[in-house]
Enzyme design. Structure first.
Site, PDB file in Angstrom:
ATOM      1  N   ARG A 120       0.818  -1.231   0.000  1.00 17.13           N
ATOM      2  CA  ARG A 120       0.000   0.000   0.000  1.00 17.13           C
ATOM      3  C   ARG A 120       0.847   1.275   0.000  1.00 17.13           C
ATOM      4  NH1 ARG A 120      -2.588  -3.128   3.876  1.00 17.13           N
ATOM      5  NH2 ARG A 120      -4.400  -4.199   3.026  1.00 17.13           N
ATOM      6  N   LYS A 142       2.873  11.739 -10.767  1.00 15.24           N
ATOM      7  CA  LYS A 142       2.079  10.883 -11.659  1.00 15.24           C
ATOM      8  C   LYS A 142       2.888   9.625 -11.919  1.00 15.24           C
ATOM      9  CE  LYS A 142      -0.872  14.027 -14.320  1.00 15.24           C
ATOM     10  NZ  LYS A 142      -1.150  14.607 -15.654  1.00 15.24           N
ATOM     11  N   GLU A 184       9.546  19.999 -24.035  1.00 17.96           N
ATOM     12  CA  GLU A 184       8.827  20.294 -22.778  1.00 17.96           C
ATOM     13  C   GLU A 184       9.318  21.618 -22.169  1.00 17.96           C
ATOM     14  OE1 GLU A 184       6.271  18.641 -21.832  1.00 17.96           O
ATOM     15  OE2 GLU A 184       6.480  16.673 -22.783  1.00 17.96           O
ATOM     16  N   LYS A 226       6.639  23.681 -12.565  1.00 16.29           N
ATOM     17  CA  LYS A 226       5.823  22.475 -12.327  1.00 16.29           C
ATOM     18  C   LYS A 226       5.441  22.373 -10.849  1.00 16.29           C
ATOM     19  CE  LYS A 226       4.799  17.817 -13.476  1.00 16.29           C
ATOM     20  NZ  LYS A 226       5.011  16.655 -14.310  1.00 16.29           N
ATOM     21  N   GLU A 236      -4.877  17.304 -10.886  1.00 16.50           N
ATOM     22  CA  GLU A 236      -5.367  17.768 -12.191  1.00 16.50           C
ATOM     23  C   GLU A 236      -6.888  17.937 -12.240  1.00 16.50           C
ATOM     24  OE1 GLU A 236      -3.100  16.265 -15.542  1.00 16.50           O
ATOM     25  OE2 GLU A 236      -4.708  16.811 -16.901  1.00 16.50           O
ATOM     26  N   ARG A 240      -3.602  22.153 -13.444  1.00 19.78           N
ATOM     27  CA  ARG A 240      -2.530  21.253 -13.917  1.00 19.78           C
ATOM     28  C   ARG A 240      -2.663  20.924 -15.407  1.00 19.78           C
ATOM     29  NH1 ARG A 240       0.414  16.276 -10.639  1.00 19.78           N
ATOM     30  NH2 ARG A 240       1.755  15.637 -12.353  1.00 19.78           N
ATOM     31  N   ASN A 244      -0.444  20.426 -20.307  1.00 18.50           N
ATOM     32  CA  ASN A 244      -0.704  19.648 -21.527  1.00 18.50           C
ATOM     33  C   ASN A 244      -0.685  20.505 -22.784  1.00 18.50           C
ATOM     34  OD1 ASN A 244      -1.021  17.364 -19.953  1.00 18.50           O
ATOM     35  ND2 ASN A 244      -3.210  17.731 -19.655  1.00 18.50           N
ATOM     36  N   HIS A 247       0.175  19.163 -26.242  1.00 14.18           N
ATOM     37  CA  HIS A 247       0.131  17.701 -26.159  1.00 14.18           C
ATOM     38  C   HIS A 247      -1.088  17.073 -26.842  1.00 14.18           C
ATOM     39  CE1 HIS A 247       3.456  18.348 -23.500  1.00 14.18           C
ATOM     40  NE2 HIS A 247       3.601  17.060 -23.270  1.00 14.18           N
ATOM     41  N   HIS A 251      -0.141  14.152 -29.181  1.00 13.93           N
ATOM     42  CA  HIS A 251      -0.600  12.773 -28.984  1.00 13.93           C
ATOM     43  C   HIS A 251      -1.243  12.228 -30.257  1.00 13.93           C
ATOM     44  CE1 HIS A 251      -0.701  13.274 -24.330  1.00 13.93           C
ATOM     45  NE2 HIS A 251       0.486  12.936 -24.792  1.00 13.93           N
ATOM     46  N   HIS A 264       9.171  12.431 -28.649  1.00 14.21           N
ATOM     47  CA  HIS A 264       8.091  13.136 -27.947  1.00 14.21           C
ATOM     48  C   HIS A 264       8.258  14.666 -28.033  1.00 14.21           C
ATOM     49  CE1 HIS A 264       4.846  13.762 -25.156  1.00 14.21           C
ATOM     50  NE2 HIS A 264       5.629  14.416 -24.325  1.00 14.21           N
TER      51      HIS A 264
HETATM   52  P1  NAD Z   1      12.991   6.766 -21.360  1.00 13.72           P
HETATM   53  O1  NAD Z   1      12.820   6.594 -19.929  1.00 13.72           O
HETATM   54  O2  NAD Z   1      12.513   5.664 -22.257  1.00 13.72           O
HETATM   55  O3  NAD Z   1      14.516   7.069 -21.694  1.00 13.72           O
HETATM   56  C1  NAD Z   1      14.896   7.275 -23.032  1.00 13.72           C
HETATM   57  C2  NAD Z   1      16.134   6.469 -23.418  1.00 13.72           C
HETATM   58  O4  NAD Z   1      17.286   7.111 -22.886  1.00 13.72           O
HETATM   59  C3  NAD Z   1      16.166   5.045 -22.896  1.00 13.72           C
HETATM   60  O5  NAD Z   1      16.700   4.218 -23.904  1.00 13.72           O
HETATM   61  C4  NAD Z   1      17.150   5.116 -21.695  1.00 13.72           C
HETATM   62  O6  NAD Z   1      17.802   3.894 -21.484  1.00 13.72           O
HETATM   63  C5  NAD Z   1      18.091   6.172 -22.171  1.00 13.72           C
HETATM   64  N1  NAD Z   1      18.757   6.940 -21.123  1.00 13.72           N
HETATM   65  C6  NAD Z   1      18.184   7.501 -20.040  1.00 13.72           C
HETATM   66  N2  NAD Z   1      19.055   8.273 -19.400  1.00 13.72           N
HETATM   67  C7  NAD Z   1      20.217   8.191 -20.047  1.00 13.72           C
HETATM   68  C8  NAD Z   1      21.488   8.773 -19.890  1.00 13.72           C
HETATM   69  N3  NAD Z   1      21.725   9.670 -18.933  1.00 13.72           N
HETATM   70  N4  NAD Z   1      22.473   8.442 -20.768  1.00 13.72           N
HETATM   71  C9  NAD Z   1      22.227   7.584 -21.777  1.00 13.72           C
HETATM   72  N5  NAD Z   1      21.032   7.022 -22.012  1.00 13.72           N
HETATM   73  C10 NAD Z   1      20.042   7.323 -21.158  1.00 13.72           C
HETATM   74  O7  NAD Z   1      12.246   8.079 -21.904  1.00 13.72           O
HETATM   75  P2  NAD Z   1      11.843   9.480 -21.255  1.00 13.72           P
HETATM   76  O8  NAD Z   1      11.663  10.375 -22.419  1.00 13.72           O
HETATM   77  O9  NAD Z   1      12.725   9.871 -20.167  1.00 13.72           O
HETATM   78  O10 NAD Z   1      10.404   9.171 -20.611  1.00 13.72           O
HETATM   79  C11 NAD Z   1       9.287   8.867 -21.395  1.00 13.72           C
HETATM   80  C12 NAD Z   1       8.194   8.366 -20.496  1.00 13.72           C
HETATM   81  O11 NAD Z   1       7.875   9.381 -19.552  1.00 13.72           O
HETATM   82  C13 NAD Z   1       6.915   8.013 -21.206  1.00 13.72           C
HETATM   83  O12 NAD Z   1       6.477   6.745 -20.800  1.00 13.72           O
HETATM   84  C14 NAD Z   1       5.916   9.075 -20.743  1.00 13.72           C
HETATM   85  O13 NAD Z   1       4.593   8.598 -20.678  1.00 13.72           O
HETATM   86  C15 NAD Z   1       6.458   9.415 -19.378  1.00 13.72           C
HETATM   87  N6  NAD Z   1       6.091  10.738 -18.856  1.00 13.72           N
HETATM   88  C16 NAD Z   1       5.585  10.795 -17.589  1.00 13.72           C
HETATM   89  C17 NAD Z   1       5.242  12.017 -17.049  1.00 13.72           C
HETATM   90  C18 NAD Z   1       4.759  12.087 -15.626  1.00 13.72           C
HETATM   91  O14 NAD Z   1       4.332  13.166 -15.189  1.00 13.72           O
HETATM   92  N7  NAD Z   1       4.806  11.016 -14.876  1.00 13.72           N
HETATM   93  C19 NAD Z   1       5.417  13.193 -17.786  1.00 13.72           C
HETATM   94  C20 NAD Z   1       5.938  13.100 -19.063  1.00 13.72           C
HETATM   95  C21 NAD Z   1       6.277  11.854 -19.600  1.00 13.72           C
HETATM   96  N1  GLY Z   2       3.255  15.962 -17.588  1.00 17.02           N
HETATM   97  C1  GLY Z   2       2.025  16.537 -17.201  1.00 17.02           C
HETATM   98  C2  GLY Z   2       1.747  16.428 -15.737  1.00 17.02           C
HETATM   99  O1  GLY Z   2       2.569  16.007 -14.966  1.00 17.02           O
HETATM  100  O2  GLY Z   2       0.677  16.784 -15.329  1.00 17.02           O
END
Ligand code: NAD
Ligand code: GLY
Length: 365
Positions: A120, A142, A184, A226, A236, A240, A244, A247, A251, A264
């Site tokens: 939990r 999130k 972003e 943020k 949200e 919040r 987006n 986005h 998307h 992205h």
């Molecule tokens: P990712 O986590 O897939 O990383 C991208 C690539 O970079 C991977 O291959 C990873 O192995 C590599 N990598 C990471 N750090 C590195 C480094 N320092 N040196 C070399 N390689 C490295 O992608 P991302 O763009 O970081 O995240 C995308 C995800 O984030 C999506 O699933 C998206 O939905 C999510 N997201 C979440 C939120 C949230 O608020 N929670 C907001 C935006 C996006």
């Molecule tokens: N990336 C959008 C949010 O965190 O709300």
């Protein structure tokens, strides 16, 4: 020589408050982090790319176990969540244990959800390693995995205990992944801060050269924006949603491209162009601001060739998560650089027309 070594941003959420610590070289300090000493059992989750590059630093830390999963969005799945849970059970983590997430948004989202659900909820710390995760996904709580029917369909709002950001790790990040984060960064400037927008314009070459001071400044500014937004509207229910901006169209594009071939941040750049044009056509924002946004996207090299796609499929992908009433959709639109508004009466014709306008722009073809 770079002179600005560290900054701290506070996320104010009552008893769920925490600090975001931004400091060049933090990854070299994993072995001695005070945060870890508060817990009896500390384990880490990372992906194999990051482990390969930072094995020495990770192995030096007092982790009881390092769970490694393959890189990529596919691991934000029930199967990999189960694997993480299995490791947590096998090692008998209890409610006083800590999970440390070292990686991009995928590790942060998956690991955050594992922490939210194990017994939990146990404590977790984010050590984001991509620009996108440093300016966005590691902050705000999130957490999620994907369902075959939709991205981020399963998840929880669950805040970390702390975030540690080392801008130096961006030096090993592939350039397109860096640009994903830059999309972003521009978004934050357009929604909330005109002087930050001007700073991005003036400092583009230093940012693209990964100058440590500039990276610390932009990460801290984005995290501050943020943190402000999340501090007002954690779940949200209103404000919040401004995060987006860009986005909705992004998307739609990512969906018709099946999340391949477009990063992205590039999709967000495309989406901001489409959405700013809608605002221009409505007389909501001045054409000169539209031109300023395009100029910054070009200066930060967020240019790319948009693959051809079927407009009807793109519009239906946008409508899936943005449907409002009858034939209208909700979009975040700019009023000026630094201020946006949420409107719920955007129609398909204006999205299609704006998209065609964006596709004619040299930045996107
Ligand atoms: P990712 O986590 O897939 O990383 C991208 C690539 O970079 C991977 O291959 C990873 O192995 C590599 N990598 C990471 N750090 C590195 C480094 N320092 N040196 C070399 N390689 C490295 O992608 P991302 O763009 O970081 O995240 C995308 C995800 O984030 C999506 O699933 C998206 O939905 C999510 N997201 C979440 C939120 C949230 O608020 N929670 C907001 C935006 C996006
Ligand atoms: N990336 C959008 C949010 O965190 O709300």
């Amino acid at each position: 020589m770079d002179g600005l070594f560290k900054m701290k941003v506070h996320v104010s959420l009552g008893e769920r408050s925490y600090d975001i610590n931004i400091e060049a070289g933090l990854m070299e300090q994993l072995a001695t982090m005070k945060e870890f000493k508060k817990y009896k059992k500390v384990i880490a989750l990372t992906d194999s790319n990051i482990y390969r590059i930072y094995q020495k630093q990770i192995e030096a830390a007092p982790f009881l176990k390092v769970i490694q999963i393959p890189p990529g969005e596919e691991t934000k799945s029930f199967a990999f969540l189960q694997q993480v849970w299995d490791h947590m059970v096998a090692i008998k983590l209890d409610r006083k244990s800590l999970l440390v997430l070292i990686g991009g948004g995928v590790i942060g989202d998956l690991g955050g959800f594992a922490a939210a659900t194990y017994m939990r909820g146990i404590d977790f710390v984010q050590i984001p390693t991509t620009l996108l995760s440093q300016v966005d996904s590691s902050v705000g709580g999130k957490t999620s995995i994907n369902h075959p029917q939709g991205k981020n369909l399963l998840g929880a709002f669950y805040q970390p205990k702390a975030v540690y950001i080392d801008p130096n790790v961006l030096k090993t990040l592939p350039v397109n992944e860096f640009k994903s984060g830059l999309g972003e960064v521009v978004k934050y400037a357009v929604i909330r801060d005109e002087s930050f927008f001007e700073y991005l314009r003036e400092s583009a070459s230093d940012i693209l050269a990964l100058k440590s001071d500039d990276l610390i400044k932009i990460i801290a500014k984005c995290c501050t924006i943020k943190a402000d937004v999340v501090g007002i509207d954690e779940r949200e229910n209103g404000l919040r949603a401004i995060l987006n901006y860009g986005h909705s169209a992004a998307h739609g594009l990512e969906n018709v491209c099946q999340y391949k071939g477009v990063f992205h941040g590039q999709a967000v750049a495309f989406g901001m162009d489409v959405e700013m044009f809608i605002a221009t056509r409505r007389g909501l924002v001045l054409e000169k601001d539209f031109a300023r946004q395009r100029a910054v996207l070009a200066t930060l090299k967020l240019v790319f060739s948009v693959p051809s796609f079927a407009m009807d499929k793109y519009l239906s992908a946008i409508s899936m998560d943005k449907k409002n009433t009858d034939d209208c959709l909700s979009f975040v639109l700019p009023k000026k650089i630094g201020e946006v508004v949420l409107l719920d009466n955007i129609n398909y014709e204006e999205i299609a027309e704006s998209t065609k306008n964006t596709l004619r722009c040299p930045i996107f073809n």
